[in-house]
Each structure stands twice: as C-alpha cells, then as structure tokens.
Design a protein around this motif. Structure first.
Motif, mmCIF file in Angstrom:
data_model
loop_
_atom_site.group_PDB
_atom_site.id
_atom_site.type_symbol
_atom_site.label_atom_id
_atom_site.label_comp_id
_atom_site.label_asym_id
_atom_site.label_seq_id
_atom_site.Cartn_x
_atom_site.Cartn_y
_atom_site.Cartn_z
ATOM 1 N N ALA A 159 0.874 -1.095 -0.024
ATOM 2 C CA ALA A 159 0.207 0.078 -0.067
ATOM 3 C C ALA A 159 0.916 1.363 0.018
ATOM 4 C CB ALA A 159 -0.864 -0.006 0.987
ATOM 5 N N GLY A 160 2.129 1.446 0.904
ATOM 6 C CA GLY A 160 2.971 2.097 0.772
ATOM 7 C C GLY A 160 3.636 2.732 -0.508
ATOM 8 N N ALA A 161 4.264 1.471 -1.164
ATOM 9 C CA ALA A 161 4.776 1.548 -2.461
ATOM 10 C C ALA A 161 3.517 2.137 -3.418
ATOM 11 C CB ALA A 161 5.304 0.394 -2.823
ATOM 12 N N THR A 162 2.616 1.858 -3.425
ATOM 13 C CA THR A 162 1.503 2.161 -4.540
ATOM 14 C C THR A 162 1.111 3.533 -4.223
ATOM 15 O OG1 THR A 162 0.578 0.012 -4.692
ATOM 16 C CG2 THR A 162 -0.981 1.867 -5.448
ATOM 17 N N HIS A 163 1.117 4.054 -2.994
ATOM 18 C CA HIS A 163 0.922 5.462 -2.542
ATOM 19 C C HIS A 163 2.106 6.225 -2.935
ATOM 20 C CE1 HIS A 163 -0.906 8.726 -0.036
ATOM 21 N NE2 HIS A 163 0.376 9.394 -0.075
ATOM 22 N N PHE A 164 3.123 5.855 -2.928
ATOM 23 C CA PHE A 164 4.267 6.377 -3.185
ATOM 24 C C PHE A 164 4.218 6.956 -4.751
ATOM 25 C CE2 PHE A 164 8.551 7.090 -4.907
ATOM 26 C CZ PHE A 164 9.262 8.388 -4.108
ATOM 27 N N ALA A 165 4.191 5.671 -5.423
ATOM 28 C CA ALA A 165 4.135 5.755 -7.092
ATOM 29 C C ALA A 165 3.149 6.763 -7.460
ATOM 30 C CB ALA A 165 3.533 4.364 -7.439
ATOM 31 N N THR A 166 1.833 6.842 -6.830
ATOM 32 C CA THR A 166 0.785 7.803 -7.196
ATOM 33 C C THR A 166 1.223 9.402 -6.749
ATOM 34 O OG1 THR A 166 -0.994 6.151 -6.809
ATOM 35 C CG2 THR A 166 -1.733 8.401 -6.618
ATOM 36 N N ALA A 167 1.976 9.281 -5.475
ATOM 37 C CA ALA A 167 2.281 10.639 -5.002
ATOM 38 C C ALA A 167 3.369 11.299 -6.083
ATOM 39 C CB ALA A 167 2.904 10.767 -3.873
#
Length: 221
Positions: A159-167
């Motif tokens: 979830a954190g990696a996906t959030h960062f990619a979106t960020a």
C-alpha cells in the motif's frame, strides 16, 4: 501523407500509432494547448472526422502520448534507481531512490508538462471507453513504479509503495506550473533574490519525493 481506410486490426494499430507519433512530434514545438485537432489531422494526413475514428477526442490522443512517455520513462529510470548510491545516513536508501526518480524527471520536461495537464485538461473531454483504457494504462504504470520502489525498499508495504508511486505523479503535476512562470512573474521573483524557477522546481520536487518516501517507510516499519 495519405491513407486508405484501415480495416484489418494491424492497419488500425498502424493508423493509431501514426497519429500518436505525429502528436508527439508536434509537442516538440508547442504545448498541448497550442495544438488543435484540425492541425493534428492535417499533419497526419487525415480528415478530422477520420482521426476521430481512432480516438474520441484530441485529449484522448495526448493522454495516450502521456502514457507512452511515462512507460518509456520507467524503462529509463529502472536501472538508475537500482544503481543509485545510498549514503550512510538514516533512510539513506530511501533518499537515494527518491532523488534518482526526481533527477530523472527533471530531464523530461515534456513528461512533466503532460502530467501537469492531466486532471485539469486532458481528462475533461474523453469518452468512457477512452477513460477505461486510460485507467488501465495508468494503473499498469503505477504498479510498475511501485514494484520498482518496493524492490529497493522491501520494508515498504504494498500500500505504501502504491501510494508513493501515485504521489510521484501528484507532486510533479502540482509543482510543474511554477517551473514555467510568465516573464513578469519570473522577473518579480528574481528581484528579492529568489532562485530561478527551474532551480526552485528541482529542489521542491526532490524534497517532496524524498520526504514522502521517508515518511511512508517510517510508517511501514
């Protein structure tokens, strides 16, 4: 350039590719806002109505150009991230990964320009099928970036990696307009001794990505 009507799937694919290639080439000379569907149609050698057989709007064309550029950027940045040297400081690997991403994005102003116009311009006039295709391409690129970052920072959860990619997309889009200020704004900003807009953008993008990634690593630990 003149075309006969495309009928077979491979002909349709070739026609779409020709339209996208032409649109991308035109972006070398002017911004998206300065390219009309009529001008693009003339460049590719088709009537406007024929271009709309393959894309439902001008915006749909440039969204696909964006996704092509984003995918090509991922091809380029993957080895750079893996080779990034981490300093022996707390969260050094996170800093190295985020800095490598920011440094690479700075070398792709057209990608930054397209990203910045996505939500406010390019997604405003597309049909449902184009929207679905766009969502699928964007999700694939987001997942690919998340996998790359998580491979370098295994302590980061999915979830954190996906959030960062979106960020990465959101931060780039938000900061980019300030990198190209109007002449009067640039002159006024220089008077009190502020750094040039491009330099300020580079610093803000790097700091934004570094701080975002460190924060997510801390939360995942």
């Amino acid at each position: 350039m003149e075309f006969r009507r495309a009928r077979r799937p491979e002909q349709v694919a070739a026609r779409r590719a020709a339209i996208l290639d032409t649109a991308e080439a035109m972006l070398a000379d002017r911004p998206v806002a300065g390219i009309s569907l009529r001008e693009l149609s003339c460049e590719v050698g088709l009537a406007r109505s024929n271009v709309l057989r393959y894309f439902d709007s001008r915006e749909a064309i440039f969204l696909e150009v964006l996704d092509r550029r984003w995918s090509a950027w991922l091809d380029e940045v993957e080895p750079l991230v893996r080779a990034a040297r981490a300093e022996p400081v707390p969260y050094g690997r996170a800093i190295a990964v985020a800095t490598a991403l920011a440094s690479s994005l700075l070398r792709h102003p057209l990608l930054c320009e397209l990203v910045s116009g996505t939500a406010g311009v390019l997604e405003r006039d597309i049909g449902i099928e184009s929207a679905r295709a766009r969502e699928a391409r964007a999700t694939a690129n987001t997942d690919r970036l998340a996998d790359l970052v998580r491979g370098e920072l295994p302590q980061l959860d999915r979830a954190g990696a996906t959030h960062f990619a979106t960020a990465v997309v959101v931060i780039t889009a938000g900061l980019w307009p300030s990198a190209r200020p109007a002449e009067a704004v640039a002159r006024a900003g220089a008077e009190p001794g502020r750094p040039p807009a491009a330099e300020a953008f580079a610093t803000a993008l790097t700091e934004g990505l570094v701080n975002q990634l460190i924060g997510l690593v801390v939360r995942s630990s």
